[in-house]
Scaffold this active site. Structure first.
Site, PDB file in Angstrom:
ATOM      1  N   ASP A  87      54.398 -75.123  49.332  1.00  0.00           N
ATOM      2  CA  ASP A  87      55.619 -74.195  49.121  1.00  0.00           C
ATOM      3  C   ASP A  87      56.716 -74.971  49.344  1.00  0.00           C
ATOM      4  OD1 ASP A  87      54.660 -71.936  47.909  1.00  0.00           O
ATOM      5  OD2 ASP A  87      54.547 -70.970  49.877  1.00  0.00           O
ATOM      6  N   ARG A 134      54.421 -72.163  56.213  1.00  0.00           N
ATOM      7  CA  ARG A 134      55.485 -72.827  55.903  1.00  0.00           C
ATOM      8  C   ARG A 134      56.400 -73.355  57.201  1.00  0.00           C
ATOM      9  NH1 ARG A 134      59.098 -70.613  50.936  1.00  0.00           N
ATOM     10  NH2 ARG A 134      59.420 -72.869  51.083  1.00  0.00           N
ATOM     11  N   ARG A 194      61.735 -61.163  55.103  1.00  0.00           N
ATOM     12  CA  ARG A 194      61.655 -62.494  55.934  1.00  0.00           C
ATOM     13  C   ARG A 194      62.738 -62.899  57.015  1.00  0.00           C
ATOM     14  NH1 ARG A 194      59.028 -66.260  52.207  1.00  0.00           N
ATOM     15  NH2 ARG A 194      57.383 -64.752  51.321  1.00  0.00           N
ATOM     16  N   HIS A 252      63.286 -62.179  48.716  1.00  0.00           N
ATOM     17  CA  HIS A 252      64.434 -63.130  49.385  1.00  0.00           C
ATOM     18  C   HIS A 252      65.645 -62.673  48.558  1.00  0.00           C
ATOM     19  CE1 HIS A 252      61.967 -66.833  50.704  1.00  0.00           C
ATOM     20  NE2 HIS A 252      62.555 -66.254  51.666  1.00  0.00           N
ATOM     21  N   CYS A 270      65.185 -71.305  43.939  1.00  0.00           N
ATOM     22  CA  CYS A 270      64.359 -71.454  44.895  1.00  0.00           C
ATOM     23  C   CYS A 270      63.887 -73.108  44.983  1.00  0.00           C
ATOM     24  CB  CYS A 270      62.818 -70.680  44.786  1.00  0.00           C
ATOM     25  SG  CYS A 270      63.008 -69.070  44.661  1.00  0.00           S
TER      26      CYS A 270
END
Ligand code: ARG
Length: 274
Positions: free
Chosen positions: A71, A96, A142, A171, A267
């Site tokens: 990612d 991550r 998140r 997000h 992103c």
């Protein structure tokens, strides 16, 4: 409606090539490890975005992709940079976590001296969006609410906490995009937010461009604006005309392979604000 075009200003972005992009785990509803990813195509799509930024006169810095961090291409999540001050990320998922270290190393070697290491979970520009007056901050999936206080203290900017309620828009940058960071202009999809947060957005941005669910699902709000050009997924067809009507120049991009990881234009792009 007809208005004159807005002015672009040169930007500096941090991007990470999808050399090791894969969908091996699922931490958002878009990720299906059973669906194959075409890696060469992902790379071509990402290169198109990088080249487009460069052809518009922007600087693109590169973060070295690391094996085992599929990612990492979603570079926006690694930090938030305002006034040259870096507030690092602290990822919600174990998978991550090491990306934050890679970002930290990059900022140090790039000569950034003011680097804040967070105590609480925040996923960088995934959940923080910068307007001229505020730092908009998403929470619910998140980034933790406590990270909002931390960011406010670090940047000395008023943080507006916004509650995300739809797992597809996990997000903030999947549900809201800042079009003009000098004039508090945004576009967003109301359905991604709690009723109270929707009311806050209406109050702060009464003239916002409101996106349909269809365009939001096409990741149309995962856009990057340089003050004039708005780079966004080309599949978000309903946004192009309203953007043009308001004096923006929309540029459609195809990042379909990266969408399999739950990300698109924004992103992949972390803005390094001087
Ligand atoms: N697979 C990544 C995750 O779920 C996608 C991150 C997308 N980045 C973003 N800024 N929204 O964390």
């Amino acid at each position: 409606m007809s208005s004159s075009l807005h002015d672009a200003s040169p930007r500096r972005y941090l991007m990470c090539p999808p050399a090791h992009f894969m969908v091996t785990y699922s931490i958002n509803p878009w990720m299906d490890p059973a669906k194959p990813v075409d890696l060469p195509l992902a790379m071509t799509q990402w290169e198109d975005l990088r080249d487009r930024f460069r052809s518009l006169g922007h600087t693109v810095e590169l973060l070295d992709p690391l094996p085992g961090l599929p990612d990492m291409v979603f570079a926006a999540n690694g930090a938030t940079v305002i006034d040259g001050r870096v507030f690092l990320a602290r990822f919600a998922h174990r998978e991550r976590e090491p990306e934050a270290v890679a970002h930290h190393d990059w900022f140090r070697s790039a000569g950034f001296t003011e680097i804040g290491e967070p105590v609480h979970i925040n996923e960088g520009e995934g959940d923080f969006a910068v307007t001229s007056s505020y730092l908009l901050a998403g929470r619910g999936f998140r980034s933790s609410t406590l990270s909002h206080d931390e960011a406010q203290e670090f940047f000395g900017r008023p943080v507006i906490g916004l509650d995300l309620i739809d797992p597809r828009f996990y997000h903030l940058d999947t549900a809201l995009s800042v079009l003009d960071d000098a004039a508090d202009e945004v576009m967003y999809y109301p359905g991604a937010f709690s009723p109270g947060s929707r009311a806050v957005l209406r109050r702060l941005f009464p003239n916002a461009l409101i996106a349909s669910e269809r365009d939001a699902v096409a990741f149309g709000l995962n856009a990057v604006s340089d003050g004039r050009h708005v780079l966004l997924p080309q599949a978000a067809v309903g946004l192009f005309e309203p953007l043009r009507d308001r004096g923006w120049e929309p540029i459609g991009m195809d990042l379909g392979e990266l969408l399999k990881g739950g990300g698109s234009v924004k992103c992949c792009t972390q803005e390094l604000r001087p």
